[in-house]
Design an enzyme around this catalytic site. Structure first.
Site, mmCIF file in Angstrom:
data_model
loop_
_atom_site.group_PDB
_atom_site.id
_atom_site.type_symbol
_atom_site.label_atom_id
_atom_site.label_comp_id
_atom_site.label_asym_id
_atom_site.label_seq_id
_atom_site.Cartn_x
_atom_site.Cartn_y
_atom_site.Cartn_z
ATOM 1 N N ASN A 1 0.798 -1.235 0.000
ATOM 2 C CA ASN A 1 0.000 0.000 0.000
ATOM 3 C C ASN A 1 0.832 1.287 0.000
ATOM 4 O O ASN A 1 0.397 2.290 -0.556
ATOM 5 C CB ASN A 1 -1.063 -0.011 1.109
ATOM 6 C CG ASN A 1 -0.493 -0.183 2.484
ATOM 7 O OD1 ASN A 1 0.680 -0.497 2.650
ATOM 8 N ND2 ASN A 1 -1.312 0.021 3.498
ATOM 9 N N GLU B 1 4.433 -4.041 12.408
ATOM 10 C CA GLU B 1 3.450 -2.984 12.124
ATOM 11 C C GLU B 1 2.297 -3.683 11.428
ATOM 12 O O GLU B 1 2.398 -4.021 10.246
ATOM 13 C CB GLU B 1 4.054 -1.918 11.211
ATOM 14 C CG GLU B 1 5.209 -1.143 11.823
ATOM 15 C CD GLU B 1 4.774 -0.175 12.921
ATOM 16 O OE1 GLU B 1 3.558 0.031 13.101
ATOM 17 O OE2 GLU B 1 5.657 0.355 13.606
ATOM 18 N N GLU C 1 8.187 2.688 14.597
ATOM 19 C CA GLU C 1 9.046 3.091 13.480
ATOM 20 C C GLU C 1 9.040 4.607 13.388
ATOM 21 O O GLU C 1 8.007 5.246 13.592
ATOM 22 C CB GLU C 1 8.530 2.491 12.169
ATOM 23 C CG GLU C 1 8.751 0.984 12.110
ATOM 24 C CD GLU C 1 8.469 0.380 10.745
ATOM 25 O OE1 GLU C 1 7.530 0.835 10.065
ATOM 26 O OE2 GLU C 1 9.179 -0.558 10.365
#
Ligand code: NAD
Length: 479
Positions: A152, A251, A459
């Site tokens: 994405n 994530e 992150e």
């Protein structure tokens, strides 16, 4: 496109898959094949791992300033090539060019941020409580890493991992999503041009993710996994990482609540909803998935949102004036269609959209559903499409309970003009990030990540590099 590499990048060289296999890359706006890239198998992955392992020792000894300057050069090259990279991303992923340009800037910023962090890795010297022993603390790169990215945000998910790994002195095997390999290959070429030594970054594009990654995770030479993707795959990879006790950053998916209180500024709330829902056609882990709107303003909010959503132009991302590109593939679109059909069957009202257009490409219109039944499947499934599902609530405790009633906890959005309420509600939401009167939270300088089944670790921000560093403690008695 003609200059974009299509081979594997191993030990600084561009090579075909050992068995000569290739995989097609499709244009989601037309369904046509753009090109083929090398389709790595386990043998190629082992070679990539070997290159990363061989390069690790020297790379860890490189001066932080040198690593910093490589990232800085790569940042500048990415910005110089914004248009080229944006076209590449739009071709393989579908997002409109304006959004792709935005992602290029966002992606580049991770390199700039971590070029600045590379030279600020600290340690320490302390006298221990007995007054005699000293503690010398230093920080070391964790070692060769496996980086797995989703389709994405093909460029930014790469730089968000590569940036801190380079800054910390780790070597890498990067495995991008099979739908969007080209952005990662282009990134590898840029890093080589920026002076990254051979073997520090290796890229294996593959349609055989499981076969390629599992042996690396179980083999004991990869010391760290950084994964962005779905919770289901994350869970599988955590289990595989357990055997060799591989450090992990995860994530994963989200199910973001977007809460509009009765005292919200509705203009801000609708702007925020457009950003939180429509960025990337709704194909974002941060996408607002459940709109909880106070009963007293729900109708007006729904009306305004439907008006804004209905004015968006849907079409191929390369066409001027297009706001909403195609979804990634037919499977992704079929999932959105099923979720909408289920909600409508349970009584949701379609305020806007909701009908799949005829013709080629994986297009789906911006859609607003009101009076959504809380039992609808889209309440506990990531929609990953341009569909806003509105539910109503009556009081604060109730909405917090409902917002938290999900296994995920990536991000939440809160719209209120009351400072007390803003802080109270944010503190009670079980999420890693909160957008307060804004629909956009992502920023390279901020720690991105979730709680519960949305992941482990962060992150970006000051802490992003920590994920790639280990402490070493040296005990020194002083007589
Ligand atoms: P996915 O989990 O299907 O794939 C992600 C990556 O994992 C891809 O590279 C894929 O090839 C790889 N993969 C799949 N099976 C694997 C296996 N058995 N072993 C090793 N690798 C494997 O997810 P996706 O559809 O590409 O991306 C969408 C998902 O990513 C959504 O759930 C979204 O929320 C999540 N996402 C999260 C963040 C975040 O930062 N939290 C950011 C972007 C996307």
């Amino acid at each position: 496109m003609t200059d974009t590499p299509t081979q594997l990048f191993i030990g600084g060289a561009w090579v075909d898959a050992a068995d000569g296999a290739t995989l097609p890359v499709d244009d989601p706006a037309t369904g046509e094949i753009l090109c083929h890239v090398a389709d790595a198998g386990p043998k190629d992955a082992k070679l990539a791992e070997e290159a990363a392992v061989q390069a690790q020792h020297e790379w860890a000894r490189t001066a932080p300033r040198v690593r910093s300057e490589i990232l800085r050069r790569a940042y500048e090259i990415i910005l110089e090539r914004t248009d080229e990279l944006a076209h590449l991303m739009t071709s393989e992923m579908g997002k409109p060019l304006a959004e792709a340009r935005g992602e290029v800037a966002y992606a580049a910023e991770f390199f700039r941020w971590f070029s600045e962090e590379a030279v600020r890795i600290d340690g320490g010297l302390a006298t221990l409580p007995d007054g005699r022993n000293r503690m010398l603390l230093s920080r070391r790169p964790v070692g060769p890493c496996l980086l797995i990215t989703p389709w994405n945000f093909p460029l930014a998910m790469g730089t968000r991992k590569i940036g801190p790994a380079v800054a910390a002195g780790c070597t890498m095997v990067l495995k991008p999503a099979p739908q969007t390999p080209l952005s990662s290959l282009a990134l590898a070429a840029i890093l080589k041009e920026a002076g990254l030594p051979d073997g520090v970054l290796n890229v294996v594009t593959t349609s055989r993710a499981g076969e390629v990654c599992e042996p690396l995770l179980r083999g004991g030479r990869i010391r760290k996994l950084s994964f962005t993707g779905s919770t289901a795959v994350g869970q599988l990879l955590l289990a595989q990482s357990a055997e060799a006790v591989v450090r992990t950053s995860m994530e994963l998916g989200g199910n973001a609540p977007f809460i509009v209180f009765e005292d919200a500024d509705l203009d801000k709330a609708v702007d925020g909803a457009m950003a939180a829902k429509m960025r990337n056609m709704g194909e974002a882990c941060t996408a607002a998935n459940r709109f909880f709107v106070h009963r007293s303003v729900a109708q007006e909010f729904g009306r305004r949102l439907a008006e804004r959503m209905g004015a968006l132009v849907v079409g191929p991302g390369t066409r001027d004036g297009v706001d909403v590109g195609p979804l990634i593939d037919r499977r992704g679109r079929a999932k959105v269609e099923e979720l909408v059909a289920d909600a409508v069957e349970r009584g949701a009202q379609v305020l806007e959209g909701g009908r799949t257009p005829e013709g080629p490409g994986c297009f789906y219109p911006p859609t607003v559903l009101a009076d959504v039944d809380p039992g609808s499947r889209l309440m506990d499934t990531e929609i990953f499409g341009p569909v806003a599902a509105i539910l109503t609530f009556d009081d604060e405790d109730e909405v917090i309970r409902r917002a938290n009633d999900t296994p995920w906890g990536l991000v939440g959005y809160v719209f209120t003009e009351g400072l007390d309420r803003a802080l109270r509600v944010s503190e009670r939401l079980e999420v890693g990030m909160v957008g307060l009167n804004t629909g956009l939270v992502s920023n390279p300088a901020a720690p991105f990540g979730g709680v519960k089944q949305s992941g482990l670790g962060r992150e970006g921000g000051r802490v992003g590099i920590d994920e790639f560093l280990e402490y070493q403690y040296l005990a020194v008695p002083v007589n």
